[in-house]
Design a protein around this motif. Structure first.
Motif, PDB file in Angstrom:
ATOM      1  N   UNK A 357      81.649  39.633  55.794  1.00 22.93           N
ATOM      2  CA  UNK A 357      80.764  39.822  54.635  1.00 22.93           C
ATOM      3  C   UNK A 357      79.529  38.935  54.749  1.00 22.93           C
ATOM      4  N   UNK A 358      79.706  37.768  55.348  1.00 21.51           N
ATOM      5  CA  UNK A 358      78.555  36.878  55.568  1.00 21.51           C
ATOM      6  C   UNK A 358      77.548  37.535  56.500  1.00 21.51           C
ATOM      7  N   UNK A 359      78.044  38.154  57.582  1.00 21.00           N
ATOM      8  CA  UNK A 359      77.155  38.839  58.526  1.00 21.00           C
ATOM      9  C   UNK A 359      76.479  40.035  57.861  1.00 21.00           C
ATOM     10  N   UNK A 360      77.254  40.828  57.140  1.00 17.50           N
ATOM     11  CA  UNK A 360      76.721  42.032  56.501  1.00 17.50           C
ATOM     12  C   UNK A 360      75.615  41.703  55.505  1.00 17.50           C
ATOM     13  N   UNK A 361      75.905  40.779  54.605  1.00 21.86           N
ATOM     14  CA  UNK A 361      74.917  40.421  53.575  1.00 21.86           C
ATOM     15  C   UNK A 361      73.712  39.705  54.181  1.00 21.86           C
ATOM     16  N   UNK A 362      73.957  38.838  55.143  1.00 22.40           N
ATOM     17  CA  UNK A 362      72.849  38.121  55.769  1.00 22.40           C
ATOM     18  C   UNK A 362      71.864  39.075  56.420  1.00 22.40           C
ATOM     19  N   UNK A 363      72.378  40.003  57.251  1.00 23.52           N
ATOM     20  CA  UNK A 363      71.496  40.929  57.973  1.00 23.52           C
ATOM     21  C   UNK A 363      70.845  41.945  57.041  1.00 23.52           C
ATOM     22  N   UNK A 364      71.628  42.530  56.136  1.00 23.94           N
ATOM     23  CA  UNK A 364      71.109  43.587  55.249  1.00 23.94           C
ATOM     24  C   UNK A 364      70.077  43.051  54.264  1.00 23.94           C
ATOM     25  N   UNK A 365      70.343  41.882  53.696  1.00 22.47           N
ATOM     26  CA  UNK A 365      69.406  41.321  52.712  1.00 22.47           C
ATOM     27  C   UNK A 365      68.218  40.652  53.403  1.00 22.47           C
ATOM     28  N   UNK A 366      68.464  40.003  54.521  1.00 21.27           N
ATOM     29  CA  UNK A 366      67.374  39.363  55.257  1.00 21.27           C
ATOM     30  C   UNK A 366      66.338  40.372  55.736  1.00 21.27           C
ATOM     31  N   UNK A 367      66.785  41.612  55.961  1.00 20.92           N
ATOM     32  CA  UNK A 367      65.876  42.667  56.430  1.00 20.92           C
ATOM     33  C   UNK A 367      64.746  42.953  55.456  1.00 20.92           C
ATOM     34  N   UNK A 368      64.905  42.566  54.194  1.00 22.01           N
ATOM     35  CA  UNK A 368      63.862  42.809  53.198  1.00 22.01           C
ATOM     36  C   UNK A 368      62.602  41.971  53.428  1.00 22.01           C
ATOM     37  N   UNK A 369      62.720  40.902  54.208  1.00 20.20           N
ATOM     38  CA  UNK A 369      61.665  39.897  54.265  1.00 20.20           C
ATOM     39  C   UNK A 369      60.388  40.255  54.977  1.00 20.20           C
ATOM     40  N   UNK A 370      60.430  41.222  55.915  1.00 15.71           N
ATOM     41  CA  UNK A 370      59.222  41.583  56.672  1.00 15.71           C
ATOM     42  C   UNK A 370      59.111  43.099  56.813  1.00 15.71           C
ATOM     43  N   UNK A 371      57.975  43.537  57.320  1.00 14.39           N
ATOM     44  CA  UNK A 371      57.744  44.981  57.495  1.00 14.39           C
ATOM     45  C   UNK A 371      58.633  45.586  58.572  1.00 14.39           C
ATOM     46  N   UNK A 372      59.189  44.766  59.482  1.00 14.26           N
ATOM     47  CA  UNK A 372      59.994  45.291  60.581  1.00 14.26           C
ATOM     48  C   UNK A 372      61.484  45.019  60.396  1.00 14.26           C
ATOM     49  N   UNK A 373      61.885  44.525  59.228  1.00 11.36           N
ATOM     50  CA  UNK A 373      63.277  44.158  59.002  1.00 11.36           C
ATOM     51  C   UNK A 373      64.245  45.321  59.071  1.00 11.36           C
ATOM     52  N   UNK A 374      63.800  46.498  58.682  1.00 13.96           N
ATOM     53  CA  UNK A 374      64.635  47.696  58.707  1.00 13.96           C
ATOM     54  C   UNK A 374      63.744  48.922  58.864  1.00 13.96           C
ATOM     55  N   UNK A 375      64.347  50.041  59.234  1.00 12.08           N
ATOM     56  CA  UNK A 375      63.569  51.274  59.437  1.00 12.08           C
ATOM     57  C   UNK A 375      62.875  51.703  58.156  1.00 12.08           C
ATOM     58  N   UNK A 376      63.554  51.507  57.019  1.00 11.76           N
ATOM     59  CA  UNK A 376      62.972  51.921  55.741  1.00 11.76           C
ATOM     60  C   UNK A 376      61.709  51.115  55.422  1.00 11.76           C
ATOM     61  N   UNK A 377      61.664  49.857  55.840  1.00 13.86           N
ATOM     62  CA  UNK A 377      60.472  49.032  55.637  1.00 13.86           C
ATOM     63  C   UNK A 377      59.281  49.624  56.395  1.00 13.86           C
ATOM     64  N   UNK A 378      59.527  49.982  57.641  1.00 16.91           N
ATOM     65  CA  UNK A 378      58.472  50.543  58.489  1.00 16.91           C
ATOM     66  C   UNK A 378      57.965  51.859  57.912  1.00 16.91           C
ATOM     67  N   UNK A 379      58.903  52.720  57.498  1.00 15.87           N
ATOM     68  CA  UNK A 379      58.532  54.029  56.953  1.00 15.87           C
ATOM     69  C   UNK A 379      57.781  53.875  55.637  1.00 15.87           C
TER      70      UNK A 379
END
Length: 424
Positions: A357-379
């Motif tokens: 759960x630490x890995x899941x929340x860390x990666x999923x929530x951390x992805x919000x921080x920049x434009x390249x954090x996740x595919x949805x950010x880029x789109x």
């Protein structure tokens, strides 16, 4: 030593292509994976052992859901939800935006995040034009809501799908452990971002006029929509019972996709248009690269550093913040694929499964921080520039999103420690 240096070079080249945007990152990462196989850096990377280094449960689950969601989208269902959320706002800008953000998060919990933002982006930009709210502000809010929703379930975003396949944790376990903190963060975000937003008379009139649109007008084929909704809900029900039924989630997903094709009267060739092939080949390339990195011992260096932390609480804190910061700058999916072997080794050393759960929340929530954090950010950022909402630069986005992202990671940190201490 040579193989380690070579894999490190391939890894760095892969991320250069991911971050630079000079070439299609999915094609280049898949090419890097093929180069690893051709160079025989790892002897057992052959067609006979394909399932050892490519997670077909993840690929099959994603492909099946992409087909179902794509067909359901063509009936107008998601457009109906978006228009209905505006109508329910009844002219109150704060209520309207809150309902839209909640709708984005809710749909993202069970759909592909990119699909969700593609559906809601026109609504957000239209509201921006109609009532004069900064389009960048609304789009960043929509992106974060989409990532939050995706983080709350096993099938909401690729990182959790990959973790679910690797950890063998159940679909229900993901919802039980992750949804509460994601809902809490979403409510907190709505309060912080929308608390000072009030409608003047002119704005209320414009929103009321927008809310007069009949949601039913968005529906293209009602009969097929209802039938496909039953299929979609059946697949979700199958996911919830997959441990009892003893079926892989990929099998349930592909069965649902096939039934959906029968209902819609489409062939697999036609269904191929609904599949995001770039995402699938990007993942396959990453699986190949990461497998080779693990085999040559590169992942072991990271494991050895983290495993020196003997306190479970400090370890979970390290995992959340390390994966969170890494996801900001390398994207969530690569972060998860790199960190999974580390977590699996830590589990063999006797650490608590709560670290998943630490890995899941860390990666999923951390992805919000920049434009390249996740595919949805880029789109989302791309749509903003494409439809006249203005360009959001990397630094500009970080200024808006990083503070709330760091707050999310802090809340997640406290929450995971709570799970550990209570034995939940």
């Amino acid at each position: 030593m040579f193989s380690q240096a070579l894999m490190l070079a391939i890894f760095c080249v892969s991320y250069y292509f991911i971050l630079s945007g000079r070439f299609k990152s999915s094609v280049m990462v898949f090419l890097m994976g093929l180069i690893v196989a051709f160079m025989k850096i790892v002897e057992d990377m052959s067609l006979e052992n394909l399932s050892q280094f490519i997670d077909f449960n993840t690929i099959g689950l994603l492909a099946g859901m992409m087909i179902i969601v794509g067909l359901l989208k063509s009936t107008g269902f998601f457009q109906f939800v978006a228009v209905y959320a505006v109508k329910m706002g009844r002219g109150d800008i704060r209520k309207t935006l809150s309902l839209i953000v909640i709708s984005i998060a809710l749909l993202s919990a069970f759909l592909d995040n990119v699909t969700t933002i593609l559906i809601f982006a026109p609504i957000l930009l239209f509201i921006s034009d109609t009532v004069g709210i900064d389009a960048k502000y609304l789009m960043v809010t929509g992106i974060i809501a989409s990532n939050l929703g995706g983080a709350s379930t096993m099938i909401g975003d690729p990182p959790n799908i990959i973790i679910g396949s690797a950890s063998k944790l159940s679909f229900n376990s993901f919802i039980i452990h992750l949804a509460p903190v994601c809902i809490l963060i979403l409510m907190l975000m709505l309060f912080i971002w929308f608390r000072k937003m009030n409608s003047d008379e002119s704005m209320r009139e414009k929103i009321k006029k927008l809310a007069t649109t009949d949601p039913k007008s968005a529906i293209i084929d009602k009969k097929k929509m209802i039938a496909l909704l039953f299929v979609f809900l059946g697949v979700i029900f199958g996911f919830a019972l997959h441990e009892v039924l003893d079926y892989e989630m990929a099998l349930i997903s592909m069965a649902g996709a096939t039934i959906a094709l029968v209902i819609y009267g489409k062939s697999f060739e036609e269904a191929a248009k609904e599949v995001e092939w770039d995402t699938l080949f990007f993942l396959i390339g990453l699986f190949m690269i990461t497998y080779a990195m693990r085999k040559v011992g590169l992942i072991d260096y990271l494991t050895n550093v983290i495993s020196k932390v003997h306190s479970p609480i400090i370890l979970m804190t390290t995992l959340i913040w390390f994966s969170g910061i890494l996801a900001m700058f390398l994207s969530a999916v690569p972060t998860v694929i790199i960190m999974i072997p580390v977590v699996q080794t830590l589990l063999l050393m006797g650490f608590t499964p709560v670290i998943w759960w630490a890995l899941s929340l860390g990666a999923s929530l951390g992805a919000n921080g920049t434009t390249i954090g996740a595919a949805v950010n880029i789109v989302g950022v791309s749509l903003l520039g494409k439809y006249g909402g203005g360009t959001v630069r990397f630094v500009s986005y970080m200024k808006r999103a990083a503070p709330i992202t760091l707050l999310m990671l802090l809340i997640a940190n406290i929450y995971v420690i709570f799970i550990y201490l209570t034995g939940w």
